[in-house]
Design an enzyme around this catalytic site. Structure first.
Site, mmCIF file in Angstrom:
data_model
loop_
_atom_site.group_PDB
_atom_site.id
_atom_site.type_symbol
_atom_site.label_atom_id
_atom_site.label_comp_id
_atom_site.label_asym_id
_atom_site.label_seq_id
_atom_site.Cartn_x
_atom_site.Cartn_y
_atom_site.Cartn_z
ATOM 1 N N LYS A 116 0.830 -1.195 0.000
ATOM 2 C CA LYS A 116 0.000 0.000 0.000
ATOM 3 C C LYS A 116 0.872 1.256 0.000
ATOM 4 O O LYS A 116 0.515 2.263 -0.598
ATOM 5 C CB LYS A 116 -0.926 0.015 1.222
ATOM 6 C CG LYS A 116 -2.057 -1.017 1.184
ATOM 7 C CD LYS A 116 -2.994 -0.811 2.369
ATOM 8 C CE LYS A 116 -3.693 -2.077 2.819
ATOM 9 N NZ LYS A 116 -4.917 -2.390 2.120
ATOM 10 N N GLU A 200 -2.751 6.805 7.907
ATOM 11 C CA GLU A 200 -3.577 7.684 7.089
ATOM 12 C C GLU A 200 -4.513 8.478 7.977
ATOM 13 O O GLU A 200 -4.931 8.000 9.023
ATOM 14 C CB GLU A 200 -4.460 6.838 6.146
ATOM 15 C CG GLU A 200 -3.761 6.434 4.893
ATOM 16 C CD GLU A 200 -4.655 5.598 3.979
ATOM 17 O OE1 GLU A 200 -5.863 5.465 4.241
ATOM 18 O OE2 GLU A 200 -4.109 5.088 2.994
ATOM 19 N N HIS A 235 -14.226 -3.111 8.631
ATOM 20 C CA HIS A 235 -13.559 -2.841 7.359
ATOM 21 C C HIS A 235 -13.678 -3.988 6.360
ATOM 22 O O HIS A 235 -12.905 -4.089 5.424
ATOM 23 C CB HIS A 235 -12.079 -2.491 7.561
ATOM 24 C CG HIS A 235 -11.887 -1.360 8.524
ATOM 25 N ND1 HIS A 235 -12.457 -0.137 8.331
ATOM 26 C CD2 HIS A 235 -11.218 -1.293 9.686
ATOM 27 C CE1 HIS A 235 -12.138 0.651 9.338
ATOM 28 N NE2 HIS A 235 -11.398 -0.025 10.183
ATOM 29 N N ARG A 292 -6.630 -8.215 -9.186
ATOM 30 C CA ARG A 292 -7.290 -9.516 -9.387
ATOM 31 C C ARG A 292 -8.777 -9.268 -9.576
ATOM 32 O O ARG A 292 -9.232 -8.136 -9.504
ATOM 33 C CB ARG A 292 -7.083 -10.379 -8.139
ATOM 34 C CG ARG A 292 -7.507 -9.594 -6.893
ATOM 35 C CD ARG A 292 -7.624 -10.413 -5.660
ATOM 36 N NE ARG A 292 -7.652 -9.596 -4.469
ATOM 37 C CZ ARG A 292 -8.723 -9.014 -3.959
ATOM 38 N NH1 ARG A 292 -9.890 -9.112 -4.573
ATOM 39 N NH2 ARG A 292 -8.660 -8.291 -2.854
#
Ligand code: ADP
Length: 671
Positions: A116, A200, A235, A292
């Site tokens: 990420k 973040e 999440h 994917r």
């Protein structure tokens, strides 16, 4: 086109890929673990190869065995599905080295998007908007803490290698940061083997909107519009839909083009998803790219009329994309619900066991069920406990919602706990129905979604009682049929007793809540072919007829209904008018004193591994104090003190495996 492909996956996605391959005349090879020897994907494929023991690490994740299976069966290409090896660049390289095609992007694109933090660096240079945060290489805890202060709380700590909602911790205030970081790193190491994290800004009330992209080897790249996956718990996506409610044409184009730019920046080929987090004002930031096919790809297929697996196969053998951007259109609205074996009321605790009864709703152009299991199959603790994906389509969102409500009401699963009732409440919830979406919806609507345990409705108890009586009647008839004297009065099940009044009692316990279940007595008086059933002082005249093993036509006074009761040992699952009720048939001969008031809580709820002990032997603790962390089914579960008392001893050390039901802590409650 390929003649034969191997699907390096299991469950619903393996079955999904086989379906398209078969339609295109391509032969399929399944791979499986010992636990999946009789799994549906193995039964559907033309050939199947055993990989190894149940643990994914010893079977579905062993690249060499999969490549070997390709060589032995002559498979020319591998479809990796999602999860497992689907985003493993080394696997893609190893296939290429063996001359086998990978039905996915080039290894270089997987690597570029695999972390990420690396992906964010790259996207920054491609002018894709990024969430404010820190994605540097310096990982000293004090530095990370300082960065969090700079960003401003709340912040989200994310495992750089994370996925599937795992390895993320929300931190609301500075003093919670060190613990959250430690726990995130622990999960990151155990799930992804890499404890690199990024930080973040936590966007409040965000929506998760992702764009499906597709690129071919000839330089074409298109977007197949968006999916809204805002309805999440921990999440993880629960309900997905396409198109995103409230999306304007201009915003759709802007996001689509940003996603195509992201794909082009890494030389992408094949199916990919660019995930954005969107503010309520519509501004959006890049989160990550999944290289994917996604779990929720069917909603895109339903609104575009395209088969994305077919697109993948065509692209993988060098053909151009079937359609150009201006040929793609959105038609209608699609919703997907993930049907899981889990207990929503116990923090979505995964459930395992046999699918004693599994009757999905009927499929049509409006209803699609993608599944990897059939009635009689097991949900094992080794893999994701998904039972199926239920996808519906209609001209409008309201139409699709109605289809979803009906399809969920028609779904009958017995033998283990599922989230179907929870999903039914979710689609009925005014916030969802009104498309007031953001990732906090489930948390905010928890009073509606997790109502306090209700007493079992009278109709359900009556139906359960009639079920018992009909089964008895049926069993007696079988015995009579097989005996030498079928007309003997001893076979009659009309309640007649020599010298006794014809009343008897059938008792149930409500199985919903473990603490303080209620005992319910149904008193039955036989009246010809009817029964007078007295429950809580009120009498109902009932009769019933068996439609099949566990479906009954029941008359209750002047009402008629169709219901179903599934019996497994003493458990009874009642399906009535779209709701499910769990009961236990109570046998007075086996009744034990309800003395184990803090039983259950201190045993392993499922097989797993002890991750950490959080208290000291001898320590006095309050009710609810966390005692230890158990990792099971890839999630951490905290076991807490069932009452105020003293921790006597721990039965296992960190790192040890424990069996389902194993006692974990010796605990003494204060008297
Ligand atoms: P994963 O790879 O595990 O799926 P993602 O980075 O895609 O992780 O994030 C998963 C979910 O976490 C998102 O859909 C969103 O609900 C939430 N999330 C991620 N980043 C943020 C953020 N910065 N602020 C608020 N929520 C976030």
């Amino acid at each position: 086109m390929f003649n034969k492909i191997l699907i390096a996956n299991r469950g619903e996605i393996a079955c999904r890929v086989i379906k398209t391959a078969r339609r295109m005349g391509i032969r399929t090879v399944a791979v499986y673990s010992e636990a999946d020897a009789n799994a549906r994907h193995v039964r559907l494929a033309d050939e199947a190869v055993l990989l190894g023991p149940a643990a994914a690490r010893e079977s579905y994740l062993v690249a060499d065995r999969i490549i070997d299976a390709c060589k032995r069966t002559g498979a020319q290409a591998v479809h990796p599905g999602y999860g497992f090896l689907s985003e493993n660049a080394d696997f893609a390289d190893a296939l290429a080295a063996s001359g086998i095609a990978f039905i996915g992007p080039p290894a270089s694109a997987i690597r570029a998007m695999g972390s990420k933090s690396e992906a964010k660096k790259l996207m920054g240079t491609a002018n894709v908007p990024l969430t404010p945060g820190y994605h540097g290489d310096d990982q000293r805890p004090t530095l990370l803490h300082d960065e969090a202060e700079k960003i401003g709380y709340p912040v989200l700590i994310k495992a750089a290698a994370g996925g599937g909602g795992k390895g993320m911790r929300l931190v609301e205030k500075s003093e919670d940061f060190p613990d959250a970081l430690a726990s995130c790193k622990r999960e990151a190491i155990s799930s992804f083997g890499d404890d690199h994290v990024l930080i973040e800004k936590y966007i409040t009330k965000p929506r998760h909107i992702e764009i499906q992209v597709f690129a071919d080897t000839l330089g074409n790249c298109v977007y197949l519009f968006e999916r809204d996956c805002s309805v999440q718990r921990r999440h993880q996506k629960v309900l997905e839909e396409a198109p995103a409610p409230g999306m304007t044409e201009a915003r759709r184009r802007e996001m689509g083009e940003a996603a195509v730019a992201a794909a082009k920046a890494v030389g992408y080929v094949g199916a990919g998803t660019v995930e954005f987090i969107a503010n309520q004002d519509g501004s959006f930031y890049f989160m990550e790219m999944n290289t994917r096919l996604q779990v929720e790809h069917p909603v895109t297929e339903m609104i575009t009329g395209q088969d994305l697996v077919e697109w993948q196969l065509r692209v993988a053998c060098g053909q151009p994309l079937p359609l150009a951007q201006n040929q793609l259109q959105i038609r209608g609205h699609a919703l997907e619900a993930r049907i899981y074996a889990e207990d929503a009321n116990k923090g979505f605790l995964p459930a395992t066991g046999k699918l004693v009864r599994l009757v999905p709703p009927a499929e049509s152009i409006n209803v699609r069920v993608d599944t990897g299991v059939e009635e009689g199959d097991e949900i094992t603790p080794f893999y994701d406990p998904m039972i199926a994906k239920l996808i519906v389509w209609d001209e409008t969102r309201d139409g699709a919602l109605a289809r979803m409500r009906k399809a969920l009401a028609d779904y009958r699963v017995a033998g283990l706990t599922t989230n179907i009732d929870f999903l039914s409440r979710l689609v009925a919830c005014p916030a969802f129905a009104g498309a007031d979406l953001d990732t906090g919806l489930i948390e905010r609507q928890k009073d509606f979604l997790f109502p306090a345990a209700q007493p079992t409705p009278r109709d359900a108890l009556l139906v359960a009682t009639v079920g018992e009586l009909l089964w008895e009647q049926h069993a007696a008839r079988q015995v009579a049929k097989n005996s030498g004297d079928p007309w003997s009065p001893w076979h009659a099940r009309d309640g007649w007793r020599m010298n006794l009044s014809a009343a008897r009692t059938i008792s149930f316990r409500t199985a919903q809540d473990s603490d303080g279940d209620t005992l319910i007595d149904a008193v039955i008086r036989y009246q010809g072919d009817q029964w007078q059933i007295t429950l809580a002082g009120t009498t109902t005249l009932a009769r019933g007829r068996k439609l099949d093993d566990d479906r009954f036509a029941v008359e209750l006074d002047d009402r008629r209904l169709i219901a179903s009761v599934v019996a497994v040992d003493d458990k009874r699952t009642v399906f009535l008018q779209g709701s499910t009720y769990s009961l236990l048939r109570d046998d007075p001969l086996h009744r034990v004193d309800a003395g184990d008031s803090h039983g259950g809580g201190l045993t392993a709820p499922m097989p797993g591994k002890i991750v950490a002990l959080l208290a000291q032997p001898g320590q006095k603790v309050e009710k609810g104090t966390p005692l230890l962390i158990l990792e099971a089914m890839k999630m951490e579960h905290t076991i807490t003190a069932p009452a105020t008392g003293t921790v006597k001893a721990f039965c296992y050390a960190p790192g040890e495996q424990v069996a389902d039901g194993a006692a974990l802590v010796e605990f003494e409650g204060d008297a």
